[in-house]
Design an enzyme around this catalytic site. Structure first.
Site, PDB file in Angstrom:
ATOM      1  N   ALA A   1       0.872  -1.174   0.000  1.00  0.00           N
ATOM      2  CA  ALA A   1       0.000   0.000   0.000  1.00  0.00           C
ATOM      3  C   ALA A   1       0.906   1.220   0.000  1.00  0.00           C
ATOM      4  O   ALA A   1       2.046   1.153   0.469  1.00  0.00           O
ATOM      5  CB  ALA A   1      -0.871  -0.013   1.248  1.00  0.00           C
TER       6      ALA A   1
ATOM      7  N   GLY B   1       0.442  -4.900   1.017  1.00  0.00           N
ATOM      8  CA  GLY B   1      -0.748  -4.931   0.159  1.00  0.00           C
ATOM      9  C   GLY B   1      -0.503  -5.629  -1.171  1.00  0.00           C
ATOM     10  O   GLY B   1      -1.452  -6.127  -1.791  1.00  0.00           O
TER      11      GLY B   1
ATOM     12  N   GLU C   1      -0.880  -9.202  -0.362  1.00  0.00           N
ATOM     13  CA  GLU C   1      -2.316  -9.395  -0.076  1.00  0.00           C
ATOM     14  C   GLU C   1      -3.131  -9.407  -1.368  1.00  0.00           C
ATOM     15  O   GLU C   1      -4.088 -10.166  -1.504  1.00  0.00           O
ATOM     16  CB  GLU C   1      -2.800  -8.289   0.878  1.00  0.00           C
ATOM     17  CG  GLU C   1      -2.222  -8.464   2.276  1.00  0.00           C
ATOM     18  CD  GLU C   1      -2.529  -7.301   3.204  1.00  0.00           C
ATOM     19  OE1 GLU C   1      -2.126  -6.171   2.878  1.00  0.00           O
ATOM     20  OE2 GLU C   1      -3.167  -7.518   4.237  1.00  0.00           O
TER      21      GLU C   1
ATOM     22  N   GLU D   1       4.365  -5.227   7.487  1.00  0.00           N
ATOM     23  CA  GLU D   1       3.621  -4.185   8.202  1.00  0.00           C
ATOM     24  C   GLU D   1       4.065  -3.979   9.646  1.00  0.00           C
ATOM     25  O   GLU D   1       4.062  -2.851  10.137  1.00  0.00           O
ATOM     26  CB  GLU D   1       2.114  -4.490   8.165  1.00  0.00           C
ATOM     27  CG  GLU D   1       1.448  -4.220   6.825  1.00  0.00           C
ATOM     28  CD  GLU D   1       1.529  -5.387   5.843  1.00  0.00           C
ATOM     29  OE1 GLU D   1       2.315  -6.344   6.098  1.00  0.00           O
ATOM     30  OE2 GLU D   1       0.802  -5.362   4.851  1.00  0.00           O
TER      31      GLU D   1
END
Ligand code: COA
Length: 260
Positions: free
Chosen positions: A66, A112, A115, A135
């Site tokens: 992200a 992300g 993911e 993270e």
């Protein structure tokens, strides 16, 4: 449709969606997530698209996570909303598409990015790929489904270690863990995905969409996957594809399925 951060190209029954922010290692900002939603939705609704391949541009990254610059100053509420909106728009959305989605992991798939790859129906990686959920090194946890999908794919203990250490695994280890199905040299990555896609396309799109739904049901709380399978199995008997598939077999010819 034209996009700022992604490319979407159709050829031979396959829509290839490429995340195209190579200078930022294809990090997922808000606009990219929204564009991916639109492109995936369009491909899923396109009768000619039998398989979707999702990849990153450049030779270095699938998606490096992200976009950290977008959420660095978020509040508790904004953080929760970021995860909820992202899961709804992209991650759960991808997993539940009725068209098969293959992740072609061409480099870093972090946070992300991993993911997103895990939301796809399965993954193929290039040998330079590196995967991880970093993270906790940023003081946060995976928020786009990583704490759920990683243990589903590789088991709880391995997922715990990856999340706690925030470390990366290479493509070979991802293969050993079952996180990716195949590893090939980078130049062979898309050709292999297209080869697998062409095998998928020989089969009934209607049956495949029912199978995706039944397999996903195994991972949904409060839903009995066996019941979903029974219902989906029964539904297949009412389809043109079932008539064609069984008739072709009995007539000793290749099935020519009507399509999506
Ligand atoms: N969000 C925002 N920008 C990112 C990013 C992310 N997740 N990942 C990489 N970038 C940007 C970098 O800031 C840099 O931008 P700049 O050139 O404007 O400074 C550019 O992409 C290239 O990255 P850089 O770090 O210089 O490349 P590298 O080869 O030295 O390192 C990584 C590659 C993947 C190891 C490193 O970029 C990284 O650790 N990224 C963050 C991974 C992460 O924690 N993801 C989870 C987010 S929740």
């Amino acid at each position: 449709m034209s996009y700022n951060n992604i490319l979407s190209e159709f050829e031979n029954g396959i829509t290839t969606i490429t995340i195209n922010r190579p200078k930022k290692l294809n990090a997922l900002n808000k606009e990219t997530i929204s564009e991916l939603h639109d492109a995936l939705d369009a491909a899923n609704n396109d009768a000619d698209t039998k398989v979707i391949v999702l990849t990153g541009s450049g030779e270095k990254a699938f998606v490096a996570g992200a976009d950290i610059s977008e959420f660095a100053d978020f509040s508790v509420e904004e953080g929760g909303n970021l995860a909820a909106k992202g899961q709804e728009l992209l991650f759960d959305f991808t997993e539940n598409l009725s068209t098969p989605v293959i992740a072609a992991v061409n480099g870093f798939a972090l946070g992300g990015g991993l993911e997103l790859a895990m939301s796809c129906h399965f993954r193929v990686a290039s040998s330079n790929a590196k995967m991880g959920l970093p993270e906790t090194s940023l003081g946060v946890i995976p928020g786009y489904g990583g704490t759920q999908r990683l243990p589903q794919l590789i088991g709880k203990g391995r997922a715990m270690e990856m999340v706690m250490t925030a470390g990366m695994i290479d493509a070979q280890q991802a293969l050993n863990y079952g996180l990716v199905n195949h590893v090939v040299e980078q130049a062979e990555l898309l050709p292999l995905c297209y080869k697998i896609a062409s095998k998928i396309m020989r089969n009934s799109s209607v049956a495949i969409s029912q199978a995706i739904n039944a397999i996903n049901a195994n991972y949904k709380d409060g839903i009995n996957g066996y019941d979903i399978e029974i219902e989906a199995f029964g539904n297949c008997f009412g389809t043109e594809d079932f008539k064609e598939g069984t008739t072709a077999f009995l007539e000793k010819r290749k099935a020519d399925f009507p399509g999506k």
